[in-house]
Design a protein around this motif. Sequence first.
Motif, PDB file in Angstrom:
ATOM      1  N   ILE A 172     -16.639 -18.809  56.644  1.00 43.09           N
ATOM      2  CA  ILE A 172     -15.232 -19.200  56.497  1.00 43.09           C
ATOM      3  C   ILE A 172     -15.031 -20.624  57.009  1.00 43.09           C
ATOM      4  O   ILE A 172     -14.424 -21.462  56.353  1.00 43.09           O
ATOM      5  N   GLU A 173     -15.626 -20.890  58.189  1.00 36.30           N
ATOM      6  CA  GLU A 173     -15.462 -22.213  58.773  1.00 36.30           C
ATOM      7  C   GLU A 173     -16.083 -23.282  57.863  1.00 36.30           C
ATOM      8  O   GLU A 173     -15.468 -24.317  57.607  1.00 36.30           O
ATOM      9  N   ALA A 175     -16.621 -23.083  54.693  1.00 38.49           N
ATOM     10  CA  ALA A 175     -15.855 -23.193  53.444  1.00 38.49           C
ATOM     11  C   ALA A 175     -14.599 -24.039  53.657  1.00 38.49           C
ATOM     12  O   ALA A 175     -14.285 -24.912  52.847  1.00 38.49           O
ATOM     13  N   ASP A 176     -13.906 -23.798  54.773  1.00 36.86           N
ATOM     14  CA  ASP A 176     -12.696 -24.595  55.061  1.00 36.86           C
ATOM     15  C   ASP A 176     -13.048 -26.059  55.274  1.00 36.86           C
ATOM     16  O   ASP A 176     -12.361 -26.956  54.807  1.00 36.86           O
ATOM     17  N   LYS A 177     -14.170 -26.269  55.981  1.00 35.59           N
ATOM     18  CA  LYS A 177     -14.612 -27.642  56.225  1.00 35.59           C
ATOM     19  C   LYS A 177     -14.968 -28.323  54.902  1.00 35.59           C
ATOM     20  O   LYS A 177     -14.709 -29.502  54.693  1.00 35.59           O
ATOM     21  N   ILE A 179     -13.678 -27.753  51.961  1.00 33.52           N
ATOM     22  CA  ILE A 179     -12.455 -28.126  51.242  1.00 33.52           C
ATOM     23  C   ILE A 179     -11.847 -29.399  51.854  1.00 33.52           C
ATOM     24  O   ILE A 179     -11.486 -30.336  51.143  1.00 33.52           O
ATOM     25  N   ASP A 180     -11.799 -29.438  53.192  1.00 32.17           N
ATOM     26  CA  ASP A 180     -11.220 -30.624  53.840  1.00 32.17           C
ATOM     27  C   ASP A 180     -12.056 -31.875  53.587  1.00 32.17           C
ATOM     28  O   ASP A 180     -11.522 -32.948  53.341  1.00 32.17           O
ATOM     29  N   THR A 210     -17.471 -16.970  49.612  1.00 29.91           N
ATOM     30  CA  THR A 210     -16.443 -17.208  50.625  1.00 29.91           C
ATOM     31  C   THR A 210     -15.577 -18.401  50.234  1.00 29.91           C
ATOM     32  O   THR A 210     -14.354 -18.373  50.402  1.00 29.91           O
ATOM     33  N   LEU A 211     -16.219 -19.424  49.674  1.00 26.41           N
ATOM     34  CA  LEU A 211     -15.469 -20.616  49.273  1.00 26.41           C
ATOM     35  C   LEU A 211     -14.390 -20.262  48.243  1.00 26.41           C
ATOM     36  O   LEU A 211     -13.255 -20.721  48.340  1.00 26.41           O
ATOM     37  N   ARG A 214     -11.513 -18.656  50.006  1.00 24.79           N
ATOM     38  CA  ARG A 214     -10.738 -19.623  50.798  1.00 24.79           C
ATOM     39  C   ARG A 214      -9.876 -20.522  49.909  1.00 24.79           C
ATOM     40  O   ARG A 214      -8.778 -20.904  50.290  1.00 24.79           O
ATOM     41  N   ARG A 218      -5.834 -20.848  50.062  1.00 30.04           N
ATOM     42  CA  ARG A 218      -5.144 -22.145  50.184  1.00 30.04           C
ATOM     43  C   ARG A 218      -4.124 -22.353  49.084  1.00 30.04           C
ATOM     44  O   ARG A 218      -3.016 -22.827  49.325  1.00 30.04           O
TER      45      ARG A 218
END
Length: 266
Positions: A172-173, A175-177, A179-180, A210-211, A214, A218
Amino acid sequence: MISWGKNQKVKSVVDGFITSRRIPHAIMIEGENNAANLELARYIAAAAVCDNDNVPCGSCQNCHLAKIGSHPDIAVINPLDGKKFLSVDQIRELRAEAFVKPHQAANRVFIIEDASRMNPQAQNALLKVLEEPPKNVVFILLVPSKTMLLDTIISRCVLLSLQDESNDNQYIETADKFIDTLLHGSEYELAKLLTPLEKSRVEMEKFLGTLSVRITARLKSSKLNSRILDSLFDDIKYYLDLLATNINMALLVSLIASRSKGLLNK
Ligand SMILES: [Zn+2]
């Protein structure tokens, strides 16, 4: 056979309606792992078409056809080629189809593989048939989260919430990273973030899964950058296809980095 793991509660519910031969006519399976959702849906579908005592017996012709995905009474519904959403026409067709008698089993099963890909119009079309379902038909709706559907649809379904068995949380982390970094960082940083995944196809596959979850989360909370994230979402399927071939992993990582970064300039 399904490995139920953490999902013992779901197992007892499913065992309950399968053994009593009272499979609900509308079931919603929610869970972040689409493969696990689909596996459970196929299991219930096999039970609905199997005509032995101990369903699903796993050995009769109905079970066999269900297993290889070619049972005439089990349909898996997805958006048409190249389309992102299920169309209202597709749902209307499904509705008409639901009133046709089963071909060879006692029941017909319609699995909507990603029910979150129905706009409210399509959901309302489906609602009609969920409200007054034909006999011997089972609808199974799969969603990452039930919150993606209208309350009226949710209230018509028996809800089965699956907890993800795979250790996806570790991604999760990342995947979020990802995207950012895609939105604000460089292609080099993107590639660097993915480099640890080069070692394993399985890990890469989990990360991509997971991506996509996420991204959906979003898009649900904000319309910001939705065009880019939508395109990224579509690309994930392409990356998974590549992953299934024997593509060199370092090559895949640099492709994902450059193609994703390229989405900003389209
Ligand atoms: Zn069977």
